[in-house]
Design a protein around this motif. Structure first.
Motif, mmCIF file in Angstrom:
data_model
loop_
_atom_site.group_PDB
_atom_site.id
_atom_site.type_symbol
_atom_site.label_atom_id
_atom_site.label_comp_id
_atom_site.label_asym_id
_atom_site.label_seq_id
_atom_site.Cartn_x
_atom_site.Cartn_y
_atom_site.Cartn_z
ATOM 1 N N ILE A 253 12.128 1.049 -5.612
ATOM 2 C CA ILE A 253 11.005 0.834 -5.285
ATOM 3 C C ILE A 253 10.989 2.030 -4.556
ATOM 4 N N THR A 254 9.807 3.183 -5.086
ATOM 5 C CA THR A 254 9.446 4.319 -4.520
ATOM 6 C C THR A 254 8.300 3.964 -4.075
ATOM 7 N N THR A 255 8.364 4.587 -2.880
ATOM 8 C CA THR A 255 7.403 4.254 -2.218
ATOM 9 C C THR A 255 6.884 5.391 -1.968
ATOM 10 N N LYS A 256 4.946 5.960 -1.996
ATOM 11 C CA LYS A 256 4.288 7.265 -1.638
ATOM 12 C C LYS A 256 4.497 7.843 -0.981
ATOM 13 N N SER A 257 4.444 9.623 -1.914
ATOM 14 C CA SER A 257 5.307 10.832 -1.218
ATOM 15 C C SER A 257 3.688 11.378 -1.296
ATOM 16 N N GLY A 258 3.898 13.017 -0.022
ATOM 17 C CA GLY A 258 2.866 13.976 -0.809
ATOM 18 C C GLY A 258 2.364 14.242 -1.644
ATOM 19 N N LYS A 259 1.069 14.614 -2.302
ATOM 20 C CA LYS A 259 1.396 15.306 -4.053
ATOM 21 C C LYS A 259 1.071 17.085 -3.702
ATOM 22 N N LYS A 260 1.834 17.518 -4.892
ATOM 23 C CA LYS A 260 2.133 18.971 -4.671
ATOM 24 C C LYS A 260 0.594 19.595 -5.233
ATOM 25 N N ASP B 98 0.979 -1.176 0.337
ATOM 26 C CA ASP B 98 -0.178 0.698 0.223
ATOM 27 C C ASP B 98 0.697 1.668 -0.012
ATOM 28 N N ASP B 99 1.942 1.274 0.112
ATOM 29 C CA ASP B 99 2.428 2.575 0.770
ATOM 30 C C ASP B 99 3.741 2.256 -0.940
ATOM 31 N N ILE B 100 3.255 1.361 -1.952
ATOM 32 C CA ILE B 100 4.268 1.472 -3.330
ATOM 33 C C ILE B 100 3.925 2.249 -4.551
ATOM 34 N N ALA B 101 4.657 3.437 -4.259
ATOM 35 C CA ALA B 101 3.837 3.392 -5.626
ATOM 36 C C ALA B 101 4.411 3.792 -6.974
ATOM 37 N N ASN B 102 5.584 2.905 -7.106
ATOM 38 C CA ASN B 102 6.523 2.045 -7.886
ATOM 39 C C ASN B 102 7.393 1.234 -7.993
ATOM 40 N N VAL B 103 7.526 0.194 -8.741
ATOM 41 C CA VAL B 103 8.544 -0.450 -8.621
ATOM 42 C C VAL B 103 9.407 -0.362 -10.400
ATOM 43 N N GLN B 104 10.357 0.006 -10.348
ATOM 44 C CA GLN B 104 10.418 0.315 -11.825
ATOM 45 C C GLN B 104 12.830 -1.060 -11.288
ATOM 46 N N VAL B 105 11.677 -1.948 -12.571
ATOM 47 C CA VAL B 105 12.732 -2.856 -12.764
ATOM 48 C C VAL B 105 13.716 -2.155 -13.503
#
Lengths: 525, 1133
Positions: free
Chosen positions: B342-349, B314-321
């Motif tokens: 793995i990039t986790t979700k961050s607040g949106k601007k 649920d915390d993952i924004a995306n996974v780049q392989v």
């Protein structure tokens, strides 16, 4: 601000570059001891540990094979292969598998570190003697084996040692013992209690070296009597053990069953595999027929031998000599009533397997029993044979009597006062007097009795002397056509990993890498 | 090239479009400072966009129009004044429409949204509508145009638009990152358009190695992104497993290791013969240790999990392989196996206020029962059922008895029982439950953008008295200290508690093994006793084998627990020196403490004294990373370059008992202090290493259609001798956008070819170069003893492994991204691989580490995607990925033909996994049936088959083909998606089937139970031979006992319905009217591993390896597979 950040960034990069390739001591495991700080007296003691051995090879080569093959003990368990001459490659090679990567690797390492040391000059000589002790067992069991190139994986980057001929190994071992003993002359050792055999007594080490030399020399009696005679003379003139006090042995005070601090054979008898074997009928009959006072010190009858020492219901059993009964070799408990090899069909079957004697729990079946490496009694018996053969002066009978007496008195080294009395010994010698006509049989039978629980030595001397004559078993599935094996087979990995050297060695073995093939000094007569 | 009228949005810096009133921004005044000469319109717009919040819309053909001498120094000026100044004399006019600036050629009177086309003389009318994504989020700034006309507008802050259009026009709605959609407005005045995400666009920015962001179009190697939403619905507790079937060239080995287990993810084959083959994982720029904390081997053990079991999807924004070495070359020695970022979700601007998101996933896991045992014959031997208790005790796992006829017999407890079939699985296993609740709070203010995620996972294992509990906190905060200085802090904290990890492989201690092999008709419930103990407190053994354990004892009395506390985090400070130059420093740390305790009570059959084992492992990795980045354009040329350095230090400490210690002084008290003092031994392990690196990358672009990228990295290793402890890893890659360079047919949307060359490496373990000593844990006569610690010969001459890779590829899309493909071929060569070569133990050592291994991996990857249907109500997205990898072991040292992979030896059946020169990686080796030249089986005089003289190769342990087929359907508010996952071209040795032969449970063993087995073949001398009436029990057990490995090697290929989800998104209007405080809500029915459509392994799941080691292809007594079905609820506040 902009410039400052640039400078910091540039500085960071430069710092990274400059310190890149140097890491100090990071790659030294702080939990391990590096060569520069190692106290090699610790390794010295460790080598002595392998001289007395571990339960691994003592169980497999020592008891499962040698002791049952040579009928000191008998077993109905299918995995006790020696009882019926069946085959297990792992049990055959246990001593090899255990010693090369441990005892031998460490003694080579120890000698490499001490070879030029002034401080440890005497201890280096002791290490040479220990190396011979380990290697003579190895070559006696397997024949040709890696010797000159063994244990050199690190120092010479040799991962694939050649197999030296046994003759060459013996030549070098005898030379080593001579040099070591001579170099020890008049020296004082600082090793102290780290030497768990002699506490650093150089004079005793000298005697040990010559006593071992006598053993090795006599080993050549069949194949090369002249060389044997020469080296016996060297050993005698060098100075042998003078009494049981000189015995090369390791004591195991406060041993515990959870590790290798124990007398290895004793630990198996009383803890690891206590129900697996019984005293052999051959051995018990031999002792009984000669009214040997050692019978009560070697055997006991226990209600339930499966109980382990420390279990609370550990029993010392009944040691009365007259009650002792040996179990015949070659029997099983699985083939059923119609089978001749079914234990219940054995002559004099006592109605229960537990009616047979097991190893005495006051002496050899103790975790804190001493491990005998080379003894005064063995010396005297070998001298008796040498005298009988005319290789040395003196009376064979005197040596024989002294050997028997020493062998009996050796039991005091388990617990003082345990040994038969002088009167019992005199009585025994009176009943079983030395007879030149049966000298070799008598001498070597005594050697056989004395080396109980040093069954590598029992096996070697039996092959050399042919005594005692044992009745063989011919059990279904045996790999020796019903003959007692004459060697152990090489470790199974050698054929694929060290194949060139292995094949070369096997090509020198008449009959190939089999338990029935004979090693060099075991010349067929 | 036909000028495409596109709308370009420059939202790089601060599209502060949170204003509630349209046009408001244009009533503002602006501060603009420009001084330019002879630049293109695009340059001007770029700069203006950075200095203001203005959005521009213009015809692409205007981009290159030269604007003369712009010098504006405006303070608090209106937009009109500024634009007038800039565009003076350029021939470009502007119009401010809604909140967008439209630019157009002054010769062309067309003005979007206002002037109707000359070509159409129809009646013009007004149409309005809303554009949103599939989650119901409004899309701001989407282009809305009339098809075939140059009339259009863009959507506003609520995704709304209104436009004057010819009567029957079709609207074309497009937005970056979404599939363009055409909507007929005939008869409609108000429309709602749902755009489907387009994951295949080349204009997106992707994260590459070291966190450097680059445009997809500029990348000259293969990289694939998986969105976080693809990992959440049909989730797996292990992120690695969740990737299965989703990415071409990424092979995930499914393990049958139970709760909290690990995964094995291999990209483009195994490049290391004996070392690590799994990729590097990086979470938000922090290298993440994924080491397996312990696994089962030949003689059993348990899977202690890896890092990927600790990440909340649920915390993952995306996974780049990053698949190839070129992609991961910047990671140097760690990049040899690819990298997964793995990039986790961050607040949106662009977020307005505080957002709250809640997700709950609840699944029920029932056993996927692959058993197909014989149920005809029951407990007993030689066709006879047990006559008395002793016989029942001895035949506990022998199903060689009589026909199960429902008659009475005497059971193990001496009771009379019914002689009939009983399903012990149903009576012992329970339904597993996985429940994950996640709550995320995100928001922003002037300075700070933040997101906090909290999660709680509760799992109940299928085995009783076992479960997992995991709590996670994920934090992502960006603090804009000033306009140029930004501090990012992210942290991921996990607490995990697992009790009752399952013992696997060997039967000893393995509950699953007992449940597999208990004889037919032997009811497991007879063993209940007092939690598996008999009245005297000792284990109530199922039979006369101390290693065949009572499952109740194992689950309720023999216990194990592990706790893991893990914190992974980084602080990153970035300073924008100029608008094209920045410096960044990062400190990151990944660390965990794993504590483990296992207790075998006294009275256990196999361990009468019991034991206790406890340890604590403490791992940390620190990285100091600094870099300077440059991003500049010179007319047609662009440069994107970075130089930096990294210092990595890893420390692992482990303290604990020296294995299992015993005996307990007071019975029933299971603590280490209750262990006899003389045997209470202690052990400590310590490893430490450091790697220093400098690296640089430079990306040169020409006209935005040709890109050349160079990278270089030099690593220095503390683990190697200083004389040869460094290695340089260069890479070069080329990306050529054919579709922008040439005039291609209109149906070609994008076309790109790429090529790369790179080198990488693999790590080496510390302490391989030096001889060391250690001490015995006992004394003799009070004397301590020391000995050489190394089992392998230390090698001071070790040097880094060399991995080099060549790759070419292409990707293209057609018909406005409705169809496309991505294709790559590669060859990866490993040289100087560090291999433990077997040495004769007479050398003192069993192996020596040498730089001698050589292996080659070749393969191809293809991904085809399509959007067969895209209408307003219904969208169908589909993609198929397929990869082929074949490896060849080239060299293992002089005269060495094969090496057995460490630990890859079957418990029974003589199967091992070896690397063999000339064969592909990981061959299953074992005995075959002995045959004559014509292939006839050789039988001994008793009619029993003879096995081959020597072991032979029986097949590949590693799959050659992997792939997945994914489909996504959206109809109005409903979504349906499924994933088919398949693998081909590997075999599996099944230890379970081996044991099923011995125990008489395998269906094959029915043959010959009546009348005996008949065989025909040749005898030992080669003459033809046949015999019948061979006792079935003897015959089938013989095959197992003789270790005829071949009999138990099966094709492991499979096709599975891996994921299925069916969901409903509540419409915004519905929510707004009923529950106004909820901004979005969706519910879905989810399923995982629902259907194994094709498999060839009897009785077992083809994916049931008992560990994730290099030696794949062995199976034994694994944890049963499960079908997972449940619900997912997502609510946004």
């Amino acid at each position: 601000m902009k410039n400052k950040v640039l400078y910091i960034a540039a500085l960071s990069l430069i710092t990274t570059f400059s310190g890149c390739s140097s890491f100090g001591d990071i790659n030294n495991d702080p939990e391990a001891i590096t060569p520069s700080v190692m106290d090699y007296t610790l390794e010295f003691t460790n080598v002595q540990q392998y001289c007395y051995g571990t339960e691994y090879e003592a169980w497999r080569n020592g008891l499962i094979y040698c002791s049952t093959m040579l009928q000191h003990t008998a077993s109905t368990e299918s995995y006790w292969c020696g009882d019926k001459y069946t085959y297990s490659d792992g049990y055959n090679s246990a001593f090899w598998d255990r010693m090369y990567p441990n005892g031998i690797r460490n003694v080579i390492d120890l000698m490499e570190n001490w070879k030029d040391s002034e401080k440890y000059y005497p201890e280096y000589q002791m290490a040479r003697i220990m190396k011979v002790l380990l290697f003579h067992r190895m070559t006696d069991m397997y024949g040709d084996c890696p010797y000159s190139e063994a244990g050199q994986g690190y120092y010479k980057a040799n991962g694939y040692p050649k197999y030296d001929k046994q003759q060459d190994i013996y030549t070098d071992m005898l030379k080593e013992l001579k040099e070591a003993a001579e170099n020890l002359n008049g020296k004082t050792s600082t090793i102290g209690s780290a030497d768990i055999i002699y506490g650093g007594d150089c004079a005793k080490w000298r005697k040990f070296s010559y006593s071992l030399m006598l053993r090795l020399a006599m080993r050549l009696s069949k194949v090369d009597p002249n060389t044997a005679k020469t080296w016996v003379a060297t050993a005698v003139s060098g100075g042998l053990f003078a009494s049981n006090d000189d015995n090369a042995k390791v004591n195991h005070p406060s041993a515990t069953t959870s590790n290798n601090s124990c007398e290895p054979f004793g630990k198996i008898y009383c803890h690891e595999d206590p129900d697996a074997c019984r005293m052999s009928e051959s051995f018990v009959s031999l002792l009984k027929s000669t009214s040997d006072p050692r019978l009560r010190l070697l055997c006991t009858i226990v209600a339930d031998p499966s109980k382990k020492i420390g279990s609370g219901d550990w029993q010392m059993g009944d040691t009365v000599a007259a009650h002792q009964l040996g179990m015949p070799n070659g029997y099983d408990e699985t083939t059923g009533a119609s089978s001749a090899t079914y234990l219940k069909n054995a002559p004099n079957y006592p109605g229960s397997k537990n009616g047979y004697s097991v190893v005495n729990r006051y002496t050899y079946a103790r975790i804190d029993a001493p491990t005998f490496l080379v003894t005064y009694a063995e010396n005297q018996l070998l001298l008796a044979e040498a005298a009988y053969r005319g290789w040395i002066s003196g009376s064979a009978e005197t040596y024989y009597n002294e050997g028997v007496k020493a062998s009996m008195k050796q039991f005091n080294q388990f617990t003082t006062g345990l040994a038969p009395s002088d009167a019992e010994i005199s009585n025994y010698l009176r009943l079983n007097p030395y007879n030149a006509a049966t000298a070799l049989k008598q001498i070597n039978t005594q050697y056989y009795i004395n080396t109980f629980s040093d069954d590598y030595e029992t096996f070697a001397n039996w092959r050399r002397s042919g005594y005692p004559v044992l009745k063989t078993v011919n059990y279904i599935g045996n790999v020796t056509s019903g003959t007692i094996p004459r060697r152990f087979t090489y470790s199974s990995g050698e054929a694929s990993i060290n194949s060139t050297n292995y094949l070369e060695a096997v090509s020198r073995l008449t009959g190939g890498d089999k338990m029935t093939s004979r090693i060099w000094w075991d010349k067929a007569e | 090239m036909k000028p495409l009228c596109i709308v370009l949005f420059l939202v790089c810096f601060g599209l502060k479009a949170q204003a509630s009133q349209k046009n408001e921004v244009f009533n503002d005044s602006f501060n603009v400072n420009l001084s330019l000469n002879n630049v293109t319109l695009k340059n001007v717009i770029d700069l203006l966009s950075k200095q203001t919040d203005v959005v521009f819309s213009y015809d692409k053909s205007l981009e290159t129009r030269v604007v003369n001498e712009v010098a504006v120094n405006a303070k608090n000026e209106s937009l009109n004044v500024i634009l007038d100044k800039i565009l003076k004399g350029s021939g470009i006019k502007y119009e401010i429409k809604d909140h967008v600036v439209l630019l157009y050629d002054s010769k062309n009177t067309k003005s979007a949204g206002t002037t109707k086309s000359n070509a159409t003389q129809q009646k013009v009318r007004k149409v309005s509508g809303i554009v949103k994504d599939k989650n119901g989020e409004s899309i701001i700034g989407a282009s809305v145009k009339v098809k075939g006309e140059k009339v259009g507008t863009v959507t506003g802050i609520d995704g709304d638009f209104s436009l004057s259009v010819p009567g029957n026009a079709t609207l074309v709605i497009s937005y970056i990152g979404y599939v363009t959609q055409e909507v007929s407005i005939a008869g409609k005045e108000n429309i709602t358009v749902t755009l489907a995400e387009d994951v295949h666009s080349l204009n997106e920015v992707v994260v590459t190695a070291m966190g450097i962001k680059r445009q997809k179009r500029s990348i000259g190697y293969s990289t694939t992104e998986v969105g976080g939403d693809q990992l959440t619905a049909s989730r797996d507790l292990n992120l690695g497993n969740a990737l299965s079937g989703k990415i071409s060239g990424v092979s995930v080995a499914g393990n049958a290791t139970g709760l909290g287990g690990s995964s094995r993810v291999i990209i483009r084959g195994n490049a290391s013969l004996a070392g690590n083959n799994q990729p590097l994982y990086v979470i938000d720029g922090v290298p993440f240790d994924n080491a397996n904390q312990g696994n089962a081997g030949t003689w059993g053990g348990m899977d202690m999990g890896d890092g990927l079991s600790n990440i909340n999807p649920d915390d993952i924004a995306n996974v780049q392989v990053l698949k190839g070495a070129a992609a991961s070359a910047l990671y140097g020695y760690r990049g040899g196996n690819g990298a997964i970022l793995i990039t986790t979700k961050s607040g949106k601007k662009d977020q307005d206020g505080v957002g709250l998101e809640f997700n709950n996933n609840l699944t029920f896991n029932s056993i996927y029962d692959y058993r197909d045992f014989q149920k005809t014959y029951g407990q007993g031997t030689q066709g006879i059922k047990p006559a008395d208790q002793t016989s029942a005790y001895q035949t506990y796992n022998s199903s060689w008895g009589a026909k199960l006829d429902g008659s009475n017999f005497v059971n193990r407890n001496g009771e009379t029982a019914r002689y009939g079939y009983i399903d012990n699985w149903k009576n012992f296993y329970r339904t597993g439950v996985d429940e994950t609740a996640s709550l995320a709070i995100s928001g922003k203010n002037d300075k700070v953008t933040y997101r906090f995620g909290l999660s709680n996972t509760f799992s109940q294992a299928n085995l009783p008295n076992a479960g997992l509990n995991q709590q996670g906190i994920n934090m992502n905060t960006i603090y804009d200290i000033s306009k140029k200085l930004h501090l990012t802090i992210n942290a991921n904290y996990i607490f995990e508690h697992v009790n009752g990890r399952a013992n696997l492989s060997d039967g000893n201690g393995n509950t699953n093994a007992t449940l597999l092999y208990l004889a037919n008709g032997y009811d497991v419930r007879w063993l209940k006793g007092n939690k598996g103990a008999s009245t005297d407190g000792s284990e109530l053994q199922p039979g006369n084998n101390v290693y065949f354990n009572n499952p109740y004892w194992l689950q309720y009395r023999k216990t194990n627990e592990s706790d893991k506390n893990r914190l992974t985090g980084a602080a990153t400070l970035r300073y924008d020196i100029t608008d094209w130059l920045y410096a960044q420093g990062q400190v990151s740390r990944d660390g965990y403490i794993l504590s483990f305790k296992q207790v075998q009570p006294d009275g256990a059959a196999a361990d009468p004294n019991g034991y206790i084992q406890e340890y604590e492992k403490n791992f940390s990795e620190m990285n100091l990373n600094y870099l300077i980045g440059l991003n500049k354009k010179f007319n047609d040329f662009s440069v994107n370059a970075t130089v930096g350095g990294n210092r990595q230090r890893d420390i692992t400490k482990q303290y604990g008992t020296n294995g299992g210690i015993r005996p307990f002084v007071i019975s029933g008290i299971y603590s280490t202090s209750n262990v006899s003092a003389s045997t209470r031994t202690f052990a400590k392990d310590y490893t430490e290493y450091q790697v220093n690196s400098v690296y640089g990358t430079a990306d040169f672009g020409y006209k935005d259609w040709l890109f050349l990228n160079f990278t270089g990295r030099n690593d220095w290793f503390s683990t190697l001798d200083p004389k040869n402890n460094h290695y340089f890893y260069p890479s070069v890659s080329l990306s050529w956008m054919l579709s922008d360079c040439f005039k291609l047919p209109e149906w070609v949307t994008t076309a790109k070819v790429r090529a790369s060359l790179a080198s990488a490496s693999n790590g080496t373990s510390p302490y391989l170069t030096l001889l060391t000593y250690t001490m015995n844990d006992f004394t003799v006569q009070g004397q301590s003893m020391g000995y050489i610690n190394n089992s392998a010969v230390p090698n001071a001459f070790l040097k880094p492994v060399k991995i080099s890779e060549k790759e070419i590829g292409a990707n293209a899309s057609f018909f406005k991204n409705r169809l496309g493909f991505d294709f790559a071929v590669y060859e990866k060569n490993t040289k100087d691989d560090i291999v433990p070569v077997s040495t004769s133990q007479t050398s003192g050592f069993s192996s020596a580490y040498r730089n001698i291994g050589e292996i080659r991996n070749r393969g191809l990857e293809l991904m085809v995607f399509g959007v067969p249907v895209s209408t307003n109500d219904f969208t169908w997205n589909t993609s198929l990925n397929l990869a082929y990898n074949n490896s060849k072991v080239l060299y293992l040292g002089e005269g060495v033909k094969s090496i057995t992979i460490d630990g890859a030896q079957s418990r029974s059946g003589q199967a091992s996994i070896r690397n063999i020169v000339g064969d592909s990686y990981g061959q299953i080796v074992g005995y075959k049936y002995k045959t004559d030249a014509k292939g006839n089986k050789v039988y001994n005089p008793d009619g029993l088959p003879v096995r081959s003289d020597d072991v032979e190769v029986l097949g590949d342990g590693v799959y050659k083909w992997t792939g997945g087929f994914h489909n996504d359907f959206t109809y109005k508010n409903f979504t349906l998606s499924f994933l088919l996952d398949f693998k081909l071209g590997a075999k599996l040795f099944s230890g379970t089937n081996y044991s099923l032969y011995s125990t008489g449970l395998h269906k094959n063993t029915l043959q010959g139970r009546v009348g005996g087995v008949s065989v025909s073949g040749v005898d030992l001398s080669g003459n033809s031979f046949s015999k019948s009436g061979i006792d079935a029990q003897t015959y089938w057990k013989w095959i197992a006992d003789q270790n005829i490995t071949e009999e138990f090697v099966y094709d492991a290929s499979f096709l599975k319905l891996r994921e299925l989800s069916f969901g409903y998104n509540f419409s915004k209007s519905f929510l707004a009217s009923k529950v106004p405080f909820i901004k979005g809500m969706s519910v879905s029915l989810v399923g995982r591993n629902l259907w194994t459509i094709v498999k060839h392994t009897p009785n077992i799941d083809p994916e049931s390896a008992y560990n994730n080691s290099n030696g794949q292809g062995l199976e034994l007594n694994g944890y049963p597979a499960t079908r997972n079905v449940g619900f997912n609820l997502n609510v946004k506040f």
